[in-house]
Write an enzyme that holds these catalytic residues in place. Structure first.
Site, short mmCIF file in Angstrom:
data_model
loop_
_atom_site.label_atom_id
_atom_site.label_comp_id
_atom_site.label_asym_id
_atom_site.label_seq_id
_atom_site.Cartn_x
_atom_site.Cartn_y
_atom_site.Cartn_z
N ASP A 27 -1.71 -1.36 -9.87
CA ASP A 27 -1.42 0.07 -9.66
C ASP A 27 -1.78 0.93 -10.87
O ASP A 27 -1.15 1.96 -11.12
CB ASP A 27 0.07 0.29 -9.30
CG ASP A 27 0.47 -0.54 -8.10
OD1 ASP A 27 -0.36 -0.71 -7.20
OD2 ASP A 27 1.63 -1.02 -8.07
N LYS A 30 -6.86 2.12 -10.21
CA LYS A 30 -8.21 1.59 -9.95
C LYS A 30 -8.91 2.39 -8.85
O LYS A 30 -10.10 2.67 -8.93
CB LYS A 30 -8.13 0.11 -9.52
CG LYS A 30 -7.54 -0.79 -10.59
CD LYS A 30 -7.38 -2.22 -10.11
CE LYS A 30 -6.31 -2.41 -9.06
NZ LYS A 30 -4.93 -2.13 -9.50
N ASN A 52 -2.44 -6.85 0.12
CA ASN A 52 -1.38 -6.60 -0.87
C ASN A 52 -1.75 -5.43 -1.78
O ASN A 52 -0.90 -4.79 -2.37
CB ASN A 52 -1.10 -7.87 -1.71
CG ASN A 52 -2.34 -8.51 -2.30
OD1 ASN A 52 -3.46 -8.15 -1.97
ND2 ASN A 52 -2.14 -9.49 -3.16
N GLY A 54 -3.03 -1.68 -2.79
CA GLY A 54 -2.89 -0.32 -2.27
C GLY A 54 -3.58 0.59 -3.25
O GLY A 54 -3.08 0.80 -4.35
N HIS A 55 -4.78 1.03 -2.91
CA HIS A 55 -5.60 1.82 -3.84
C HIS A 55 -5.67 3.27 -3.34
O HIS A 55 -6.14 3.53 -2.24
CB HIS A 55 -7.01 1.23 -3.95
CG HIS A 55 -7.02 -0.15 -4.55
ND1 HIS A 55 -8.15 -0.91 -4.67
CD2 HIS A 55 -6.02 -0.89 -5.09
CE1 HIS A 55 -7.84 -2.06 -5.26
NE2 HIS A 55 -6.55 -2.07 -5.50
N GLN A 240 -5.01 -5.77 -7.70
CA GLN A 240 -3.90 -6.18 -8.58
C GLN A 240 -4.23 -5.85 -10.05
O GLN A 240 -4.99 -4.94 -10.32
CB GLN A 240 -3.59 -7.67 -8.39
CG GLN A 240 -3.05 -8.03 -7.02
CD GLN A 240 -4.09 -8.03 -5.91
OE1 GLN A 240 -5.09 -8.69 -6.01
NE2 GLN A 240 -3.82 -7.32 -4.84
N GLY A 318 6.12 0.70 -0.73
CA GLY A 318 7.05 1.81 -0.99
C GLY A 318 8.18 1.46 -1.94
O GLY A 318 9.05 2.27 -2.21
N ARG A 321 8.76 1.20 -8.45
CA ARG A 321 8.14 0.33 -9.45
C ARG A 321 9.03 0.30 -10.70
O ARG A 321 9.64 1.31 -11.05
CB ARG A 321 6.75 0.87 -9.83
CG ARG A 321 5.76 0.78 -8.68
CD ARG A 321 4.42 1.43 -9.03
NE ARG A 321 3.48 1.37 -7.91
CZ ARG A 321 2.55 2.29 -7.67
NH1 ARG A 321 2.41 3.33 -8.46
NH2 ARG A 321 1.75 2.16 -6.65
P1 GDP Z 1 -4.36 1.20 -7.85
O1 GDP Z 1 -3.68 0.17 -7.04
O2 GDP Z 1 -4.72 0.70 -9.21
O3 GDP Z 1 -5.54 1.84 -7.18
O4 GDP Z 1 -3.28 2.36 -8.10
P2 GDP Z 1 -2.29 3.00 -7.00
O5 GDP Z 1 -3.07 3.85 -6.10
O6 GDP Z 1 -1.44 1.95 -6.38
O7 GDP Z 1 -1.32 3.83 -7.93
C1 GDP Z 1 -1.79 4.81 -8.81
C2 GDP Z 1 -1.13 6.15 -8.45
O8 GDP Z 1 -1.34 7.07 -9.49
C3 GDP Z 1 -1.73 6.79 -7.21
O9 GDP Z 1 -0.73 7.49 -6.54
C4 GDP Z 1 -2.77 7.75 -7.78
O10 GDP Z 1 -3.05 8.85 -6.92
C5 GDP Z 1 -2.07 8.20 -9.01
N1 GDP Z 1 -2.92 8.59 -10.15
C6 GDP Z 1 -4.12 8.06 -10.54
N2 GDP Z 1 -4.49 8.63 -11.70
C7 GDP Z 1 -3.53 9.51 -12.05
C8 GDP Z 1 -3.31 10.35 -13.18
O11 GDP Z 1 -4.08 10.40 -14.11
N3 GDP Z 1 -2.16 11.10 -13.18
C9 GDP Z 1 -1.25 11.05 -12.18
N4 GDP Z 1 -0.17 11.82 -12.28
N5 GDP Z 1 -1.41 10.26 -11.11
C10 GDP Z 1 -2.53 9.49 -11.06
P1 IMO Z 2 -3.05 -3.12 -6.43
O1 IMO Z 2 -4.43 -3.62 -6.10
C1 IMO Z 2 0.98 -4.11 -7.78
C2 IMO Z 2 2.50 -8.09 -6.78
C3 IMO Z 2 3.68 -8.11 -5.83
C4 IMO Z 2 4.40 -9.35 -6.33
C5 IMO Z 2 3.25 -10.28 -6.68
C6 IMO Z 2 2.91 -11.29 -5.59
O2 IMO Z 2 -2.58 -2.00 -5.62
O3 IMO Z 2 -2.90 -2.92 -7.90
P2 IMO Z 2 1.68 -11.05 -3.24
O4 IMO Z 2 2.01 -10.22 -2.05
O5 IMO Z 2 0.34 -10.78 -3.81
O6 IMO Z 2 1.92 -12.52 -3.03
O7 IMO Z 2 2.78 -10.61 -4.33
O8 IMO Z 2 2.13 -9.45 -6.92
N1 IMO Z 2 1.32 -7.35 -6.29
C7 IMO Z 2 0.97 -6.13 -6.71
N2 IMO Z 2 1.60 -5.28 -7.54
N3 IMO Z 2 -0.20 -3.77 -7.24
C8 IMO Z 2 -0.87 -4.62 -6.44
O9 IMO Z 2 -2.12 -4.36 -5.99
C9 IMO Z 2 -0.26 -5.84 -6.09
N4 IMO Z 2 -0.62 -6.88 -5.31
C10 IMO Z 2 0.36 -7.80 -5.45
O10 IMO Z 2 4.47 -6.94 -5.96
O11 IMO Z 2 5.09 -9.06 -7.52
MG MG Z 3 -1.89 -0.08 -5.96
#
Ligand code: GDP
Ligand code: IMO
Ligand code: MG
Length: 446
Positions: A27, A30, A52, A54-55, A240, A318, A321
């Protein structure tokens, strides 16, 4: 800021491809960076994990949360590939395709391809993920319940696995689902006292899915190798974060695939030299979802403040974190592991308004500094912190490095220094335009 040597610069410019990976526990942002680089790429490839992930990509006021489909899907020219290393859940993939199409995004066999060798997540994998976590109780991993661990376990087990290429052969698929489903029912009855699954509806459902997906299922590895030899630019989209890597993360509190840049060749079917430049994505602080050690966690008002300001709730589940200070011991280790060429420092805006910021710069065990980073020691370490002054200004409208408050500039420079890599860009908001280019060494991309 960091000045890459001329030799290093030449090497980076020579490589066309780019790998985007998370340097913490996932998270890191990416999705935003993959989206921003995708317009310069011919292919965007997922090589690890599954639903798993969520981008999030924010396009103007619209927010897209992608789980299985690469973030390049929002760029009409890019070919998106679900590689052989992915735990492919066809039910979620179809739901995602439908949702994208409803929002006007084109998804066809021209811009989405699925490797014949991707491992299929079956209903029994999701069932086992839930049952196993229930059985573990307080010792659970805190998985996303997407069937990831059980699916990769079957991949390693071989005889109980189904690959995407098998979805298009109804006779073979029927036989396999009946055999494996019957075995799973017997196993789960013994292991978890579970009710048996009804196998025939699964046969019907997956034959139908196979027919729908058939035009997209292809020899993706061969396509990618050909593309690379033709000089096309490929981006590998990590899932991840490296601390969740099956080999190099905080085992057993990890996911079940190779998520670092080391996993790219095996998970995409390309030679190691095609990995290209590596962009390491990191938050300006640290978060983690699920169980496991987290030395800089702030289970207090600081953590609550970061969670609230950063909207730190899981994109997939949801769940709130866990939040804490930046740990440069972690990022230095994961950057080294993946050969990171430059960093993207995300969510810097979330730290605005804190009087002081702490950065973990070292670990102690029994009062003595630790030597080489080993993820196994993370549950035992005491953090050594450096304190930097904060800034009060809202930085979400800054677009140039020198528009940032002086203390924010200092923070970025110090992170780069401690991690030992240049910061290529700083992100100050989720929007596509909320990005500040800094010391990018990857010419023509960032
Ligand atoms: P990923 O799994 O690495 O793609 O990241 P996620 O999408 O799960 O979580 C990153 C969250 O931060 C998302 O809600 C993005 O929209 C948000 N985000 C990304 N860059 C920024 C930033 O520079 N500032 C803020 N406030 N939010 C950001
Ligand atoms: P993105 O790509 C954050 C975590 C789960 C759990 C562990 C194992 O959005 O960054 P799993 O379901 O893979 O067997 O769970 O890994 N986990 C993540 N945490 N971002 C993710 O993906 C994750 N994918 C798995 O919360 O701790
Ligand atoms: Mg994510």
């Amino acid at each position: 800021m960091a000045d890459p040597t001329e030799k290093e610069q030449r090497r980076i410019m020579d490589t066309k491809n780019v790998t985007v990976i998370g340097l913490q526990w996932g998270d890191e942002g990416k999705g935003k960076i993959v989206d921003s680089l995708a317009s310069a790429c011919d292919y965007v490839v997922r090589y690890c994990g599954g639903a798993n992930a969520g981008h999030t990509v924010t396009v103007e006021k619209e927010r897209f949360a992608l789980h299985l489909i690469p973030c390049g899907i929002l760029h009409p020219e890019a070919v998106n590939v679900i590689g052989n290393g992915v735990a492919f859940d066809p039910v979620i993939a179809l739901e995602e395709m439908t949702a994208l199409r409803e929002r006007g995004v084109e998804v066809t066999e021209k811009n989405l391809r699925i490797s014949t060798q991707a491992q299929v997540v079956m209903p029994w994998h999701k069932q086992q993920d839930i049952l196993s976590e229930q059985q573990l109780g307080a010792s659970k991993i805190g998985t996303t319940a997407r069937g990831i661990g059980p699916c990769y376990s079957d991949k390693a087990n071989r005889s109980s696995a189904i690959r995407a290429g098998e979805l298009v052969d109804p006779d073979q698929l029927t036989q396999k689902i009946r055999l494996i489903g019957t075995i799973k029912n017997a196993q789960y009855a013994g292991m978890y006292n579970a009710e048996p699954m009804d196998i025939e509806p699964i046969v019907e459902q997956y034959i139908k899915i196979g027919k729908t997906l058939a035009p997209m299922i292809c020899n993706a590895g061969a396509d990618l190798r050909r593309a690379a030899s033709e000089g096309k630019r490929i981006m590998f989209e990590g899932g991840q974060g490296c601390m969740l890597d099956i080999d190099h993360g905080t085992y057993p509190f990890v996911t079940s695939s190779s998520v670092s840049a080391c996993g790219v060749p095996a998970g995409a079917g390309i030679p190691p030299k095609s990995v290209g430049s590596v962009v390491g994505i990191m938050k300006a602080y640290t978060t983690r979802v699920g169980a496991g050690p987290f030395p800089t966690e702030q289970n207090n008002e600081i953590g609550d403040r970061i969670r609230e300001q950063g909207k730190e709730f899981g994109t997939t589940t949801g769940r709130p974190r866990r939040c804490g200070w930046l740990d440069t011991m972690v990022v230095q280790y994961t950057s080294e592991l993946s050969g990171v060429d430059e960093l993207a420092l995300m969510l810097l805006d979330v730290l605005s308004g804190l009087d002081e910021l702490k950065i973990c710069t070292g670990y102690l065990i029994d009062g003595k500094p630790v030597g080489d980073f080993d993820p196994i020691m993370l549950g035992k370490v005491e953090c050594v912190y450096e304190t930097l002054p904060g800034w009060s200004e809202d930085i979400t409208a800054c677009r140039k490095f020198d528009e940032l408050p002086e203390n924010a500039q200092k923070y970025v420079r110090r992170v780069s220094e401690l991690v030992g890599r240049p910061v290529g860009l700083v992100s100050v908001g989720p929007g596509r335009d909320q990005t500040i280019p800094c010391d990018s060494v990857i010419k023509g991309i960032i």
